[in-house]
Design a protein around this motif. Structure first.
Motif, PDB file in Angstrom:
ATOM      1  N   GLY A 225       0.786  -1.226   0.000  1.00 24.87           N
ATOM      2  CA  GLY A 225       0.000   0.000   0.000  1.00 24.87           C
ATOM      3  C   GLY A 225       0.817   1.275   0.000  1.00 24.87           C
ATOM      4  N   ALA A 226       2.165   1.168  -0.017  1.00 28.12           N
ATOM      5  CA  ALA A 226       2.994   2.370  -0.020  1.00 28.12           C
ATOM      6  C   ALA A 226       2.980   3.029  -1.398  1.00 28.12           C
ATOM      7  N   GLU A 227       3.120   4.340  -1.416  1.00 26.69           N
ATOM      8  CA  GLU A 227       3.102   5.088  -2.672  1.00 26.69           C
ATOM      9  C   GLU A 227       4.451   4.956  -3.381  1.00 26.69           C
ATOM     10  N   ASP A 228       4.431   4.496  -4.619  1.00 20.33           N
ATOM     11  CA  ASP A 228       5.663   4.369  -5.394  1.00 20.33           C
ATOM     12  C   ASP A 228       6.102   5.756  -5.873  1.00 20.33           C
ATOM     13  N   VAL A 229       7.312   6.145  -5.526  1.00 17.23           N
ATOM     14  CA  VAL A 229       7.829   7.462  -5.938  1.00 17.23           C
ATOM     15  C   VAL A 229       9.134   7.319  -6.720  1.00 17.23           C
TER      16      VAL A 229
END
Length: 580
Positions: free
Chosen positions: A557-561
């Motif tokens: 669920g972490a935002e890919d940056v």
């Protein structure tokens, strides 16, 4: 410094420059022995030829002067005695390591006889004067070494330091002097003065040059191993470095001009952002008298007293007056003074709990030759007010010009730290504006370290950087990974990037590479919070180094940056207005 990346013929060019400056300066009293023009040109041609053949000689293009109590193969060693003590077949390790790196030794420099003095005038080979003022003393005992650098004849000069001889000539001639921790530089091939407290020292026109020379000397191995917790840069445990300074009542011996320059330097250090802490340094100043005013002089009497006595009236009268009576001390006198020293050394250790370094005047003032002639012992003792205690207490020191110092009106200050704070002092000099550059980041003087790449919150200026700074870690620079990594914004406080390897769809991620003291690295890693982990990271240049990675479970669920390529380029997490 002639060059750190010399071109073909650099050694020859450096030697020709030295020969030109020797003729221009025309102060023969700087030297005891000079190599001939033919010898110097032959040495330079040999170095240039070896470089042309592909040999790695990092100091090719450098010239060196050596105090004449340090052995140079084939050149006589006198220690400013009127007689040659010996002519060595091999150079002292400190010299040999510079020579092996491609430096050319120009000659042997004048000194206070048997390295006993801080004024530079106790020599049968002439009395040198300060580089910018012929009426004032040069400083000693490493008089010629400080002057050879100040006049631009050589890039680096070696001195020795027992009471301040690697620092006072720096102060009186507007150059830099490194007084290392005892045992960091080998003292083999050095005529002893007071063996328990002797060290070789380094003079250069700037800190960067001095640091490179010190690295060449120490990196090949030290008689006294570096401890695992030796800082590689200034340890910053708060918002800024903490620098201790003397109280006004501790500065009463100072001349008005030197006191004003010291005050201006303290103000500049405070303006740099450092926290300035006023301390009682009187116990340090008081113990300094033991070096020349007590039974510790018996070490000098043992080291060279017999040679001095044999010289009779050919010995320097002031040196003989100081040293020869010390042969009469009783063992109980020596034990008394040694125990006094042990007590002060133990109490002084508490200083380093409150400050990262001390900033003190290198000397209280700059005496004239006439003042010295009128009171040779008293003036010398005055000059050593703020230097004599350093080696007695096993401290490190770095002498630099004070704010407002010039060649014609030099004033010096010293940063002083505990043993093995040498690298930290160089870093602190730059942080506080007392020096411009510490030189190459890879100059560790042989101190052990562990490299680590950090990507986010531990980088410079980021919320957790203090965890790095307090270990004494050194920034080696910005790096990029090989293009096989991805990065996500983790739901942590503070926000952190999670970096992981993904060969199929990876990218290059920017980070900082830090060198940690070995003990500092262990302490840093022991406090590592989940989900962060330490693993091997491949860099863009193909090398591998330890770096921050992330446990896979934290990526759900972490935002890919990844597309930003650099955590510092990732926009802040949007703030959601619950009332909208």
């Amino acid at each position: 410094m002639t060059t750190t990346t010399p071109t073909t013929g650099a050694a020859t060019a450096a030697v020709e420059h030295a020969l030109t400056r020797l003729a221009e300066v025309d102060q023969p009293e700087i030297w005891i022995t000079l190599r001939t023009e033919v010898e110097l040109r032959e040495l330079a041609a040999g170095i240039d030829g070896r470089r042309a053949a592909g040999e790695d000689l990092p100091l090719a293009g450098w010239t060196v002067a050596v105090k004449d109590n340090i052995d140079v193969a084939g050149l006589p060693t006198t220690a400013a005695s009127p007689e040659v003590l010996h002519t060595p077949d091999v150079s002292a390790p400190t010299v040999a390591r510079l020579e092996a790196a491609g430096a050319v030794v120009v000659g042997k420099t004048n000194l206070d006889q048997f390295a006993t003095g801080l004024v530079g005038a106790r020599s049968p080979y002439g009395v040198p004067h300060a580089a910018g003022d012929a009426t004032r003393v040069s400083g000693g005992s490493s008089a010629g070494s400080g002057l050879a650098v100040a006049h631009g004849i050589v890039d680096v000069a070696l001195g020795t330091d027992t009471a301040g001889s690697g620092r006072v000539p720096a102060a009186f001639n507007h150059v830099v002097g490194i007084k290392p921790t005892l045992g960091v530089f080998p003292v083999d091939g050095v005529v002893p003065a007071s063996p328990s407290y002797d060290t070789v020292s380094v003079f250069a026109a700037d800190l960067a040059t001095a640091v490179v020379a010190a690295d060449v000397i120490a990196a090949a191995g030290s008689p006294r191993p570096w401890p695992a917790d030796a800082p590689l840069a200034a340890r910053v445990t708060g918002a800024a470095p903490r620098v201790g300074v003397a109280r006004p009542q501790d500065l009463t011996p100072m001349s008005p001009a030197w006191r004003a320059a010291y005050d201006d330097t303290v103000a500049a250090v405070r303006a740099s952002g450092a926290e300035v802490v006023e301390l009682d340094v009187s116990p340090l100043v008081d113990v300094a008298v033991l070096l020349y005013g007590g039974a510790l002089l018996a070490e000098r009497a043992q080291a060279f007293g017999d040679r001095l006595a044999d010289l009779g009236d050919r010995a320097d009268p002031t040196v003989a007056r100081i040293v020869l009576p010390a042969r009469e001390f009783a063992a109980v006198d020596l034990v008394r003074d040694q125990q006094a020293l042990v007590a002060v050394r133990a109490s002084s250790e508490a200083l380093w709990d409150s400050v990262d370094a001390l900033l003190l005047p290198t000397a209280p003032g700059h005496p004239t030759l006439a003042e010295l002639a009128a009171d040779p012992v008293g003036v010398n003792a005055w000059v050593g007010t703020y230097t004599n205690f350093v080696n007695l207490l096993d401290l490190s020191a770095l002498a630099v010009p004070a704010v407002g110092s010039t060649r014609d009106a030099p004033v010096g200050v010293s940063l002083i730290g505990p043993a093995f704070a040498d690298l930290a002092l160089a870093d602190l000099a730059v942080r506080t504006g007392l020096a411009d550059d510490t030189g190459p980041t890879e100059a560790f003087w042989g101190a052990g370290h562990v490299d680590l790449v950090v990507f986010g919150a531990h980088r410079t200026g980021q919320p957790l950087h203090h965890e790095v700074a307090r270990t004494g870690a050194r920034l080696l620079g910005t790096v990029s990974t090989a293009p096989v990594y991805r990065m996500a914004r983790l739901a942590t406080t503070p926000p952190k990037p999670g970096v992981w390897r993904s060969d199929a769809d990876g990218a290059s991620i920017v980070g900082e590479r830090w060198a940690f003291p070995r003990a500092g690295f262990a302490d840093f890693v022991s406090g590592l919070a989940a989900p962060m982990a330490i693993g091997v990271v491949e860099l863009a240049d193909g090398s591998s180094v330890l770096g921050f990675l992330c446990e896979p479970r934290a990526l759900d669920g972490a935002e890919d940056v990844t597309g930003h390529g650099d955590w510092l380029a990732v926009p802040p997490t949007p703030v959601i207005d619950s009332h909208s």
